[in-house]
Design an enzyme around this catalytic site. Structure first.
Site, PDB file in Angstrom:
ATOM      1  N   GLY A  12      32.887  -9.381  43.632  1.00 48.45           N
ATOM      2  CA  GLY A  12      31.997  -8.232  43.549  1.00 48.45           C
ATOM      3  C   GLY A  12      32.623  -6.981  42.956  1.00 48.45           C
ATOM      4  N   SER A  13      33.714  -7.124  42.215  1.00 44.52           N
ATOM      5  CA  SER A  13      34.328  -5.932  41.621  1.00 44.52           C
ATOM      6  C   SER A  13      33.399  -5.265  40.608  1.00 44.52           C
ATOM      7  CB  SER A  13      35.685  -6.267  40.988  1.00 44.52           C
ATOM      8  OG  SER A  13      35.542  -7.227  39.963  1.00 44.52           O
ATOM      9  N   LEU A  85      27.227 -17.207  38.714  1.00 46.67           N
ATOM     10  CA  LEU A  85      27.603 -18.407  37.981  1.00 46.67           C
ATOM     11  C   LEU A  85      26.510 -19.455  37.813  1.00 46.67           C
ATOM     12  CD1 LEU A  85      31.221 -18.890  39.362  1.00 46.67           C
ATOM     13  CD2 LEU A  85      30.445 -17.609  37.356  1.00 46.67           C
ATOM     14  N   ASN A 102      23.122 -10.212  31.543  1.00 46.94           N
ATOM     15  CA  ASN A 102      24.367 -10.854  31.955  1.00 46.94           C
ATOM     16  C   ASN A 102      25.530 -10.260  31.175  1.00 46.94           C
ATOM     17  OD1 ASN A 102      26.030 -12.799  33.278  1.00 46.94           O
ATOM     18  ND2 ASN A 102      25.963 -14.093  31.466  1.00 46.94           N
ATOM     19  N   HIS A 104      29.286 -11.560  29.750  1.00 49.91           N
ATOM     20  CA  HIS A 104      30.098 -12.760  29.524  1.00 49.91           C
ATOM     21  C   HIS A 104      31.478 -12.324  29.050  1.00 49.91           C
ATOM     22  CE1 HIS A 104      30.767 -16.997  28.800  1.00 49.91           C
ATOM     23  NE2 HIS A 104      31.357 -16.657  27.665  1.00 49.91           N
ATOM     24  N   ASP A 145      24.146 -18.456  28.182  1.00 52.37           N
ATOM     25  CA  ASP A 145      24.807 -17.579  27.211  1.00 52.37           C
ATOM     26  C   ASP A 145      24.177 -17.565  25.819  1.00 52.37           C
ATOM     27  OD1 ASP A 145      26.696 -16.977  29.223  1.00 52.37           O
ATOM     28  OD2 ASP A 145      27.873 -18.742  28.698  1.00 52.37           O
TER      29      ASP A 145
END
Length: 188
Positions: A12-13, A85, A102, A104, A145
């Site tokens: 969770g950074s 994920l 998102n 990546h 992606d």
């Protein structure tokens, strides 16, 4: 008031970085954090940050409308995958078109797809002796992606850089750029 819902699977950074970025912004609120892991460290961060958090399982995500119904009720302006994920189900993508974002840890389309996350990406970048890598912030579609790219940021790789060194450079890019891009999307 713009509402963000965050999804995370790990420490969770990035979630914490995004929360701190918006904490003094009266126009944006972090409505909740969702995680697919009951032991994810992001849950501990949420307690400290006083952010609502919800753990869900595979069935509620893929096989029922339970999570979808909760999300619809929250009316998020943006759903942000911050180290999440699992592949996003089509029904979720269709319910929130161009509202799921998102990040990546590579310059897509390179090093994308199923299983390409975290150190898997950095090890592959190192193994292929890339001279640069970076981050890609993109909209989410039904495929891993492959959604429309919103922004990419690059960093150089020195021959002596290890995969861990590459990971550190990527985290710096994520922390610097992800919240700003989220803000730009919300106020676009």
């Amino acid at each position: 008031m713009k509402r963000i819902v965050l999804f995370a699977s790990g420490s969770g950074s990035n979630v914490e970085n995004i929360v701190h970025y918006f904490q003094d912004n009266s126009e944006v609120t972090i409505a909740a954090v969702f995680t697919n892991k009951s032991d994810a460290k992001v849950l501990d961060r949420c307690k400290i940050l006083k952010i609502s958090a919800l753990h869900f399982n595979r069935t509620s995500f893929y096989d029922t409308d339970c999570l979808l119904d909760i999300l619809k009720g929250m009316k998020p302006d943006l759903i942000v995958l911050a180290g999440f994920l699992w592949k996003i189900p089509e029904k979720l993508v269709q319910s929130f078109p161009n509202k799921i974002v998102n990040i990546h840890p590579a310059l897509l389309p390179k090093y994308g797809g199923k299983g390409m996350y975290g150190m898997n990406v950095h090890n592959a970048v190192k193994a292929n002796n890339e001279l640069e890598t970076g981050i890609t912030i993109h909209f989410v579609n039904e495929n891993y992606d492959e959604g429309a790219i919103i922004r990419q940021e690059k960093t150089q790789i020195a021959p002596e850089d290890s995969a861990d060194d590459i990971a550190k450079k990527i985290h710096e890019l994520e922390y610097k750029h992800f919240p700003k891009v989220i803000d730009q999307i919300l106020h676009g």
